[in-house]
Design an enzyme around this catalytic site. Structure first.
Site, PDB file in Angstrom:
ATOM      1  CE1 TYR A 332      -3.271   2.847   0.395  1.00 15.58           C
ATOM      2  CE2 TYR A 332      -4.159   1.650   2.265  1.00 15.58           C
ATOM      3  CZ  TYR A 332      -4.257   2.684   1.349  1.00 15.58           C
ATOM      4  OH  TYR A 332      -5.332   3.543   1.400  1.00 15.58           O
ATOM      5  CB  CYS A 333       0.883   4.335   0.002  1.00 19.95           C
ATOM      6  SG  CYS A 333       1.449   6.045  -0.135  1.00 19.95           S
ATOM      7  CG  LEU A 334       7.048   4.362   1.596  1.00 20.55           C
ATOM      8  CD1 LEU A 334       7.920   4.595   0.370  1.00 20.55           C
ATOM      9  CD2 LEU A 334       7.386   5.360   2.700  1.00 20.55           C
ATOM     10  N   GLY A 336       3.923  -0.227  -1.138  1.00 20.96           N
ATOM     11  CA  GLY A 336       3.922  -0.773  -2.485  1.00 20.96           C
ATOM     12  C   GLY A 336       5.214  -0.465  -3.220  1.00 20.96           C
ATOM     13  CG  PHE A 360      -3.910  -1.500  -1.974  1.00 17.92           C
ATOM     14  CD1 PHE A 360      -4.362  -2.340  -2.978  1.00 17.92           C
ATOM     15  CD2 PHE A 360      -4.149  -1.862  -0.655  1.00 17.92           C
ATOM     16  CE1 PHE A 360      -5.041  -3.513  -2.669  1.00 17.92           C
ATOM     17  CE2 PHE A 360      -4.829  -3.025  -0.336  1.00 17.92           C
ATOM     18  CZ  PHE A 360      -5.270  -3.859  -1.335  1.00 17.92           C
TER      19      PHE A 360
END
Length: 598
Positions: A332-334, A336, A360
């Site tokens: 998710y985000c960072l 990811g 994500f």
């Protein structure tokens, strides 16, 4: 009638008022004195413009003055609009109903009070503000000759000024506040001043706006309550394994890598909107990394530390706990971005430890980073690194302020009005509690991340960055990928995240969810909200992808489940946390996530 009115009107006890004002005066004097003492001990106080805003506006002004004709034209247009507004105001006074010169955006909740429409004076104030705001933002956007970064910085900070000067933010020009002031005989302002002082005291002289009732939530009590155990930990992570809710589970475990800019429980707020609980209920053996909230002792932890002691350590621990060498992974985000680095690292090592990868709202190509790019230039990075060198980390509140500025009307000014002008207490809201639960960034990691990825965009360059002695090349990634982005994302713009579809070698399914960075992800099927778009093709241009996409109502969660089942393996007997080679250390959500900044 007069007697009845007097009986209904609440009077203010002069003694109580005097006591309250004395307390406010004493608190104010103490806060100001403490603030000035701290600033006096800082030799850099008042000597610099760390955001380099002044130079940007000076350059904009010089370019603007070089084309006086355009300035005159803009001023004439504004004057004409004001003349029309004056005429319309006069016509309204005469009983007519002319069309407004300018209207607020339909999504602008600042002017929802009916008095902004019904009262001629407030309607005039509203339209005057909107005309001035439109003129100011239009002038700075039309300046020619500015480099792209300076233009974006000027536009961003002009919008900050415009938002700050809205009539809704002042007592005398906000009808809702005026009405409350009359009805309470000013008690709303007295309560609001106390709220302001509370926030200043909590922020130790800096304004730390209270967005929700912090006492209404407790991690592990009424949020982050999905049952499980901590089965592994090092100085950077705790690894949580969740208790199964089905008799059988998929063979391959599911590893979730959240960002360390925020805490993992955004995916486990309440049972009704918990992605973690939902994944457990679908038959996944769910493991989640819970990052430590670092202090100065971890100042030298670099991005490769998050690789070695984070994702790689988690993979090793999961293999010990379950006997499974492969997992399905979510970043998710960072988190990811780290997962993408992990996939490239494993590809270089010729290790197939991740069967499928889900991203994500993840950036890998930082060429167009959205509004966060406003904060990335040499002057600002140098100032930030100097600040981190003193403490060993970036204070989480600094990062939170940056994100809040990107949605200032919703995350700053709405609370100024509610808490300080109306004197109300903020509403208990789990998402805003999580948003206020800030985390620090180790100095070494954060400097590497901002420079190598945001400033230099080296992650997209084959071999552009090196982690633990391995040159990272995203094009070597052949792992099947499910990539989710959100259409209204102000942190990871979907048109930028889409670039990953062109930069990996394996099969990739791109899905676009409605709403933003959080709501577009945390959208359980039972809520029946929003929609998402899919497209079997992946053209280079993201707009072309959307033009050919199919809109599907509801949550993307079920679409993801149908996709990930192809890689999750056969069903086996459910695994109980702590029953394998890794024993339970403590109950989920663990102790790392409970370290809250004071």
């Amino acid at each position: 009638m007069a007697e009845q009115s007097g009986a209904d009107t609440k009077s203010i006890d002069p003694a109580e008022l005097s006591k309250a004002m004395t307390s406010i005066a004493e608190r104010s004097q103490r806060i100001v004195a403490d603030f000035l003492t701290r600033q006096a001990s800082d030799p850099k106080f008042g000597s610099a413009d760390p955001l380099n805003i002044g130079n940007a506006f000076m350059e904009m002004t010089a370019k603007l003055m070089s084309d006086p004709a355009k300035v005159v034209e803009a001023n004439l247009n504004l004057w004409q609009d004001y003349m029309t507004l004056w005429q319309n105001a006069a016509r309204r006074m005469m009983g007519e109903t002319p069309e407004p010169v300018v209207k607020p955006d339909a999504a602008d909740r600042r002017f929802k009070d009916e008095m902004w429409e019904e009262n001629e004076i407030f309607d005039f104030i509203k339209q005057s503000y909107l005309l001035s705001a439109r003129w100011m933002q239009g002038v700075v956007k039309d300046v020619e000759g500015l480099d792209d970064h300076t233009a974006k910085k000027v536009d961003f900070y002009t919008r900050q000024f415009v938002d700050a000067m809205a009539p809704t933010n002042f007592v005398a020009t906000n009808p809702e506040v005026l009405r409350a002031t009359v009805e309470t005989r000013g008690e709303n302002l007295l309560k609001g001043l106390n709220n302001l002082l509370d926030d200043l005291e909590r922020g130790k002289g800096n304004l730390a706006i209270k967005m929700t009732d912090y006492d209404a939530f407790k991690v592990g009590d009424n949020i982050a309550v999905t049952p499980g155990k901590v089965v592994y930990q090092n100085d950077l992570i705790q690894l949580l394994q969740y208790t199964p809710s089905t008799e059988q589970v998929f063979e391959k475990p599911l590893l979730i890598v959240p960002p360390w800019i925020n805490k993992f429980y955004i995916l486990d707020l309440r049972p009704k909107n918990s992605f973690i609980k939902w994944a457990v209920d679908q038959g996944h053996t769910v493991f989640v990394i819970s990052w430590v909230n670092p202090d100065e002792s971890l100042a030298n932890k670099g991005f490769d530390s998050y690789l070695k002691d984070g994702t790689l350590a988690a993979l090793d621990a999961i293999e010990k706990a379950t006997g499974q060498k492969q997992v399905d992974a979510i970043g998710y985000c960072l988190g990811g971005t780290l997962l993408a680095c992990t996939l490239a690292y494993l590809a270089a090592k010729k290790q197939e430890r991740i069967a499928s990868a889900t991203f994500f709202t993840t950036m890998t190509d930082f060429r167009e980073p959205g509004e966060l790019g406003v904060f990335i230039d040499e002057e600002q990075l140098s100032a930030l690194e100097e600040k981190m060198a003193e403490t060993g980390y970036l204070d989480g509140r600094d990062m939170a302020t940056t994100f809040n500025m990107m949605r200032a009307n919703d995350l700053i000014w709405s609370f100024v009005v509610n808490n300080y002008l109306l004197g109300k207490d903020p509403f208990p809201f789990d998402l805003l509690y999580w948003n206020s639960d800030s985390t620090r960034m180790p100095a070494a990691m954060h400097s590497f991340y901002l420079r190598k990825m945001y400033q230099e965009n080296q992650l997209i360059v084959p071999g552009g960055i090196e982690l633990d002695g391995v040159k990272i090349d995203l094009s070597t990634i052949k792992t099947p990928i499910y990539m989710l982005s959100t259409r209204e994302d102000h942190i990871a713009p979907w048109t930028s995240t889409y670039a990953m579809t062109q930069n990996v070698s394996g099969p990739i399914k791109f899905v676009l969810s409605a709403s933003g960075h959080i709501a577009g992800v945390v959208n359980p099927p039972a809520a029946g909200k929003y929609c998402y778009w899919t497209n079997t093709k992946k053209p280079k241009n993201p707009d072309a992808w959307l033009a050919g996409a199919t809109e599907v109502p509801g949550s993307w969660w079920t679409d993801w489940q149908a996709w990930v089942e192809k890689f999750a393996g056969a069903k086996i007997a459910a695994r109980v946390p702590g029953s394998g080679k890794l024993k339970a250390i403590e109950d989920a959500p663990g102790s790392y996530v409970k370290n809250r900044l004071t």
